[in-house]
Motif scaffolding. Structure first.
Motif, PDB file in Angstrom:
ATOM      1  N   VAL A 228      12.063 -13.916   6.065  1.00  0.00           N
ATOM      2  CA  VAL A 228      12.617 -13.026   5.296  1.00  0.00           C
ATOM      3  C   VAL A 228      12.549 -11.594   5.621  1.00  0.00           C
ATOM      4  O   VAL A 228      12.866 -10.615   4.645  1.00  0.00           O
ATOM      5  CB  VAL A 228      12.104 -13.440   3.806  1.00  0.00           C
ATOM      6  N   LYS A 229      12.229 -11.549   6.741  1.00  0.00           N
ATOM      7  CA  LYS A 229      12.080 -10.107   7.377  1.00  0.00           C
ATOM      8  C   LYS A 229      12.808  -9.908   8.542  1.00  0.00           C
ATOM      9  O   LYS A 229      13.115 -10.826   9.381  1.00  0.00           O
ATOM     10  CB  LYS A 229      10.313 -10.021   7.770  1.00  0.00           C
TER      11      LYS A 229
ATOM     12  N   GLN B  92      11.896   2.398   3.113  1.00  0.00           N
ATOM     13  CA  GLN B  92      10.432   2.725   2.901  1.00  0.00           C
ATOM     14  C   GLN B  92      10.014   2.688   4.483  1.00  0.00           C
ATOM     15  O   GLN B  92      10.338   1.686   5.246  1.00  0.00           O
ATOM     16  CB  GLN B  92      10.076   1.280   2.131  1.00  0.00           C
ATOM     17  N   GLU B  93       9.061   3.501   4.904  1.00  0.00           N
ATOM     18  CA  GLU B  93       8.606   3.678   6.067  1.00  0.00           C
ATOM     19  C   GLU B  93       8.136   2.413   6.546  1.00  0.00           C
ATOM     20  O   GLU B  93       7.474   1.507   5.916  1.00  0.00           O
ATOM     21  CB  GLU B  93       7.401   4.579   6.006  1.00  0.00           C
ATOM     22  N   ILE B  94       8.511   1.916   7.651  1.00  0.00           N
ATOM     23  CA  ILE B  94       8.047   0.585   8.596  1.00  0.00           C
ATOM     24  C   ILE B  94       6.643   0.843   9.136  1.00  0.00           C
ATOM     25  O   ILE B  94       6.897   1.638  10.201  1.00  0.00           O
ATOM     26  CB  ILE B  94       9.261   0.174   9.374  1.00  0.00           C
TER      27      ILE B  94
ATOM     28  N   GLN C 253       1.684  -3.263   6.933  1.00  0.00           N
ATOM     29  CA  GLN C 253       2.663  -4.214   6.517  1.00  0.00           C
ATOM     30  C   GLN C 253       3.679  -3.662   5.180  1.00  0.00           C
ATOM     31  O   GLN C 253       3.807  -3.999   4.028  1.00  0.00           O
ATOM     32  CB  GLN C 253       1.690  -5.418   5.631  1.00  0.00           C
ATOM     33  N   THR C 254       4.155  -2.482   5.535  1.00  0.00           N
ATOM     34  CA  THR C 254       5.010  -2.085   4.623  1.00  0.00           C
ATOM     35  C   THR C 254       6.378  -1.769   5.670  1.00  0.00           C
ATOM     36  O   THR C 254       6.258  -1.712   6.845  1.00  0.00           O
ATOM     37  CB  THR C 254       4.793  -0.628   4.214  1.00  0.00           C
ATOM     38  N   GLY C 255       7.409  -1.602   4.645  1.00  0.00           N
ATOM     39  CA  GLY C 255       8.755  -1.187   5.282  1.00  0.00           C
ATOM     40  C   GLY C 255       9.809  -2.111   4.785  1.00  0.00           C
ATOM     41  O   GLY C 255       9.693  -3.270   4.408  1.00  0.00           O
ATOM     42  N   GLN C 256      11.052  -1.354   4.432  1.00  0.00           N
ATOM     43  CA  GLN C 256      12.210  -1.902   3.920  1.00  0.00           C
ATOM     44  C   GLN C 256      13.378  -1.042   4.590  1.00  0.00           C
ATOM     45  O   GLN C 256      13.307   0.007   4.593  1.00  0.00           O
ATOM     46  CB  GLN C 256      12.189  -1.833   2.218  1.00  0.00           C
ATOM     47  N   VAL C 257      14.415  -1.871   4.597  1.00  0.00           N
ATOM     48  CA  VAL C 257      15.825  -1.212   5.001  1.00  0.00           C
ATOM     49  C   VAL C 257      16.773  -1.941   3.956  1.00  0.00           C
ATOM     50  O   VAL C 257      16.679  -2.787   3.274  1.00  0.00           O
ATOM     51  CB  VAL C 257      16.053  -1.668   6.361  1.00  0.00           C
TER      52      VAL C 257
ATOM     53  N   SER D  26       6.920  -3.433  18.006  1.00  0.00           N
ATOM     54  CA  SER D  26       5.648  -2.838  18.161  1.00  0.00           C
ATOM     55  C   SER D  26       4.969  -2.446  16.930  1.00  0.00           C
ATOM     56  O   SER D  26       5.527  -2.602  16.072  1.00  0.00           O
ATOM     57  CB  SER D  26       5.872  -1.888  19.400  1.00  0.00           C
ATOM     58  N   ASP D  27       4.128  -1.452  17.267  1.00  0.00           N
ATOM     59  CA  ASP D  27       3.327  -0.786  16.135  1.00  0.00           C
ATOM     60  C   ASP D  27       3.681   0.431  15.820  1.00  0.00           C
ATOM     61  O   ASP D  27       3.415   1.280  15.250  1.00  0.00           O
ATOM     62  CB  ASP D  27       1.848  -0.898  16.313  1.00  0.00           C
ATOM     63  N   GLU D  28       4.960   0.679  16.244  1.00  0.00           N
ATOM     64  CA  GLU D  28       5.739   2.054  16.118  1.00  0.00           C
ATOM     65  C   GLU D  28       6.067   2.274  14.591  1.00  0.00           C
ATOM     66  O   GLU D  28       6.510   1.334  13.811  1.00  0.00           O
ATOM     67  CB  GLU D  28       7.166   1.918  16.919  1.00  0.00           C
ATOM     68  N   ILE D  29       5.751   3.202  14.182  1.00  0.00           N
ATOM     69  CA  ILE D  29       6.211   3.559  12.540  1.00  0.00           C
ATOM     70  C   ILE D  29       7.439   4.463  12.674  1.00  0.00           C
ATOM     71  O   ILE D  29       7.876   5.250  13.362  1.00  0.00           O
ATOM     72  CB  ILE D  29       4.883   4.612  12.166  1.00  0.00           C
ATOM     73  N   ILE D  30       8.388   3.662  11.823  1.00  0.00           N
ATOM     74  CA  ILE D  30       9.521   4.246  11.639  1.00  0.00           C
ATOM     75  C   ILE D  30       9.692   4.894  10.290  1.00  0.00           C
ATOM     76  O   ILE D  30       9.905   4.039   9.072  1.00  0.00           O
ATOM     77  CB  ILE D  30      10.635   3.422  11.944  1.00  0.00           C
TER      78      ILE D  30
END
Length: 141
Positions: A134-135, A92-94, A99-103, A116-120
């Motif tokens: 938990v992150k 899920q896009e980081i 406040q989103t993102g999953q790996v 940083s505020d980089e979007i992955i």
């Protein structure tokens, strides 16, 4: 008589260190040894205590980190600490601002954030750098 008191303290501290093997009293044993030597050569009680405290603190501050590193060099990281340095895939896009993102790593899904505020974007391979609660804190591989 004072050198023998310092040597007795040295012996007690060494016995405690041998029983714990946790690098807790060895630094003070070094201070007691120095205090015993200067006591033998006639230094006053105040000088003995000053040297005991000074040598103990110097040994503690400067040699403890080196000794801990040497003692723990063959320790294998377990549990969550074993994840640091491993690669994961973004599912899920980081986006820190949203406040989103999953790996996913080893079939387990984790919440993820970046430094940083980089979007992955999804399907990007990332490296796990830190763990906060938990992150997973990640960066692009």
């Amino acid at each position: 008589m004072e050198p023998f008191i310092w040597l007795a303290l040295l012996a007690v501290l060494l016995v405690i260190e041998a029983m714990t093997a946790g690098l807790t009293t060895i630094w003070f044993a070094g201070g007691a040894l120095v205090a015993a030597v200067v006591s033998y050569f006639g230094a006053g009680v105040v000088m003995q205590w000053i040297l005991f405290l000074a040598v103990s603190l110097i040994l503690l501050i400067f040699t403890r980190p080196i000794a801990v590193k040497i003692m723990n060099k063959d320790v294998t990281k377990t549990n969550v600490n074993s994840l640091i340095g491993q690669k994961a895939v973004v599912i899920q896009e980081i986006n820190n601002l949203a406040q989103t993102g999953q790996v996913r790593i080893s079939d387990v899904e984790w919440m993820a954030r970046t430094f940083s505020d980089e979007i992955i974007p999804e399907d990007t391979v990332v490296v796990i750098r830190e763990i906060h609660g938990v992150k997973l804190i990640v960066e692009k591989a």
